[in-house]
Structures are given as C-alpha cells and as structure tokens.
Write an enzyme that holds these catalytic residues in place. Structure first.
Site, PDB file in Angstrom:
ATOM      1  NE  ARG A   1      -7.429   4.760   2.624  1.00 55.86           N
ATOM      2  CZ  ARG A   1      -8.249   4.083   3.316  1.00 55.86           C
ATOM      3  NH1 ARG A   1      -9.320   4.736   3.516  1.00 55.86           N
ATOM      4  NH2 ARG A   1      -7.844   3.054   3.856  1.00 55.86           N
TER       5      ARG A   1
ATOM      6  CG  ASP B   1      -8.938  -3.694  -4.758  1.00 52.75           C
ATOM      7  OD1 ASP B   1     -10.004  -4.590  -4.631  1.00 52.75           O
ATOM      8  OD2 ASP B   1      -8.600  -3.014  -3.805  1.00 52.75           O
TER       9      ASP B   1
ATOM     10  NE  ARG C   1      -4.095  -1.737   1.923  1.00 51.49           N
ATOM     11  CZ  ARG C   1      -4.639  -2.270   3.007  1.00 51.49           C
ATOM     12  NH1 ARG C   1      -4.182  -1.903   3.975  1.00 51.49           N
ATOM     13  NH2 ARG C   1      -5.247  -3.442   2.857  1.00 51.49           N
TER      14      ARG C   1
ATOM     15  NE  ARG D   1      -9.009   6.538  -4.926  1.00 47.01           N
ATOM     16  CZ  ARG D   1     -10.106   6.502  -5.094  1.00 47.01           C
ATOM     17  NH1 ARG D   1     -10.702   7.206  -6.055  1.00 47.01           N
ATOM     18  NH2 ARG D   1     -11.352   6.119  -4.396  1.00 47.01           N
TER      19      ARG D   1
ATOM     20  CE1 TYR E   1     -12.818  -8.166   1.489  1.00 42.58           C
ATOM     21  CE2 TYR E   1     -10.907  -9.356   0.571  1.00 42.58           C
ATOM     22  CZ  TYR E   1     -11.350  -8.232   1.194  1.00 42.58           C
ATOM     23  OH  TYR E   1     -10.480  -7.389   2.103  1.00 42.58           O
TER      24      TYR E   1
END
Length: 356
Positions: A30, A75, A26, A39, A153
């Site tokens: 963010r 992703d 990552r 974004r 998921y």
C-alpha cells in the site's frame, strides 16, 4: 529462461555476490500509489485468488526499484481458508475469522486432509504466470505462514498483541495444540512443494508470532514444526534433483537464534532487535542472514538512510547476507525512501567489495 540476476540465490547459499542483494518484505504493498489504484474497491482475498492481479502486484515494485528478488503477492491465511475456515479482510481491522476455533472439539470442523492442488491452485497459477512475466530478471520467492503463527490467527480470530487465546490452548490443551500444528505442517509441506513445482525459486516461512512465545514454548510448539517443514520439503526436492534455498523468519524470536541456525534453513531472517555482529557470532557462520533494518528508519531523510545502511552492512559483512527490513513496509512510507534504501545497499556494498 536464464536468470539475469542471481545475487539473491548466491547470497542464500553463502557464495560471493557482485553486491549485497536486497528486497523488502511487503514490497508489493500500500505504500505504492499504483498498488492502491489496482486494489481500489476490490475484496482482498478475491485479489489473492486472481493470478493476473497477484502477478501485476508482484511486478509493480520491480518496475520502480532494482530489487534483487520478487516475492509472490498472496497471504498466509489462504491455508486456514483451504481448511474450510472463513477469513475476511475487514477495513481498518485486518484479517478476521468470524468463527475462530474455541475448543479442541472445533478441530473436527476443519478439513484435515486438504487437496492442496485443488484448493490453492490459484497461488500456483499466480507463481507460474509471474515467473514467466519476470523473464529471468530476478528470482521469485514463494512463502507460507508457519504452523504456530497460523494456529494463533485461527484461535484469536484476528490480530492480537498477546495471543492469549491461542497461548491458552498451549497451556490447557497441549495435545490438541500439537494435533493442529501437525495438521498445519502437513499442509504447509505440500503447499511449499506445489509452489516450487509452479516456479518459485526460494521459499520463506513466516513465524510472525514467535515473539509471543517464551524460549520453552518456542522449543515445544514452534521449532520442531519449523524443522519438520524444512527437512520434509528438502527431502522431497532432493528426490527430483532440486535444491531451493529456504528462509525462516521468526519475528522477535532472538532467543531461538542458535536453534534456528541449525534447523535445515539456508537463511535466517532477523528483525531489528538484534545487533548484526552478535547475530553473526551466535549463528557461527552456519547460515546466511537476512534483514534487520528497522522499517521506521525509512522515515528518516535519505542521507540518514544511507548512514544506517552503511553501519548495517559493516556489521553483517558482504558475504552470506541479504539486506531487508526487520519487518514489512508500512503503508505511509515514501516510495522515494524505499528507492534510497535499495540504492544505498547496492552502492555501499559495491564499495565494501571493492576494498577487499
């Protein structure tokens, strides 16, 4: 384009390097103000489908820090999407499947034969564009989610600490579980080969939900598929004379360390729950190792980060090791501390190498 810094690829293969290479899971994320700016107001998966946006987000951390590798911004859930499932990124909640798989009959609703080149073309375009824009600065890593993690998921419908709905399938519907895992494996193999054809120079397989399985379930529902993926990808690449290092990262799967080190991957990624020396001992020098620093250590003052890195490098040694965190960076981390981590790895590993 000649690669200017190949330390990461050398370390994957256990060869000597001028310093211990470092990158962060990552690292495009963010915690960077420029990432949040790029974004702002945009749908997450719409960003994933824009090669230009993915390229920009992949390159952002490299403008700030001397990382030794880039990982494409994408992703793991693009695969369930390619199989026809609706996945949305919900603010404050994360990835959400409005209609998860509930019963084995639901497998009939999935696209079992996916035209990967058509459905995931946007990822390949992002990789090619990014590889060009990197201009040989560092290698580019492609990645995928592993079958069990994706299955979890698709059944849970989002994040879960217990994965109890997905595990219910393993115990109640083992045949349907294997059917789904095999379906995912076939798509993943095609997807990874497509990433290499597009320009990826290394591949990482994320088994992020390994920790929800016990050793017996891991042996049955995760490991065989992880092995299949590495073997099939390597066999196909060999035919065209290519050799791309592969990394397997099974988070919290320390009970499977010995097996993972004999599953056709050059590198085994480690979370922070394993002691470096014991990881070396248990993998018996068969593979290179990656990772292991607790991401929360980046909240420490810089001097403390240096101490933690020093201890970690002394535990792993400088050969066949890639420094990384034991999981991804968190959004509230200070970029300065990420810089301190990278700097500490480079400085201390050079010091250790000079002592030899």
């Amino acid at each position: 384009m000649e690669l200017k810094n190949d330390a990461f690829l050398l370390a994957c293969r256990g060869q000597e390097t001028p310093h211990v290479p470092v990158w962060c899971m990552r690292q495009a994320g963010r915690y960077l103000p420029e990432f949040r700016e790029s974004r702002a107001g945009k749908d997450f998966f719409a960003t994933c489908r824009s090669p230009a946006a993915c390229c920009e987000l992949t390159l952002q951390p490299l403008r700030r820090f001397p990382f030794d590798a880039a990982i494409i911004f994408s992703d793991i859930l693009v695969i369930p999407q390619a199989m026809g499932m609706d996945v949305q990124m919900v603010a404050g909640k994360g990835p959400t499947f409005p209609e998860p798989l509930k019963e084995p009959e639901d497998l009939l609703l999935l696209q079992s034969k996916v035209d990967v080149n058509k459905e995931l073309d946007y990822v390949f375009k992002a990789i090619t564009l990014t590889r060009h824009k990197l201009e040989g600065k560092v290698p580019l890593i492609g990645f995928t989610g592993a079958p069990w993690t994706l299955m979890a998921y698709m059944i849970e419908g989002g994040g879960s600490t217990t994965q109890s709905k997905a595990k219910r399938w393993l115990y109640r519907h083992p045949e349907a579980s294997h059917q789904l895992l095999k379906m995912l494996t076939d798509i993943i193999v095609e997807y990874l080969l497509g990433q290499v054809a597009a320009g990826a120079q290394a591949l990482q397989v994320f088994e992020s939900h390994a920790g929800c399985l016990g050793p017996a379930e891991f042996q049955e529902f995760s490991l065989p598929y992880l092995r299949d993926i590495a073997r099939k990808v390597k066999d196909q690449l060999k035919e065209s004379g290519q050799d791309v290092p592969m990394i397997v990262f099974a988070k919290d799967g320390h009970y499977g360390l010995e097996d993972l080190s004999q599953s056709h991957y050059e590198v085994v990624g480690l979370d922070w729950t394993i002691d470096p020396r014991s990881a070396r001992e248990r993998t018996g020098g068969k593979v290179s190792l990656q990772g292991n620093m607790d991401p929360c250590a980046l909240y420490a003052p810089k001097e403390r980060i240096y101490e933690i890195v020093k201890k970690m490098l002394e535990g792993f040694g400088t050969r066949g090791y890639i420094a990384n965190l034991g999981h991804g960076l968190y959004p509230d981390m200070d970029p300065e501390n990420v810089g301190a981590f990278v700097e500490a790895v480079h400085a201390h590993s050079r010091h250790l190498l000079n002592l030899k």
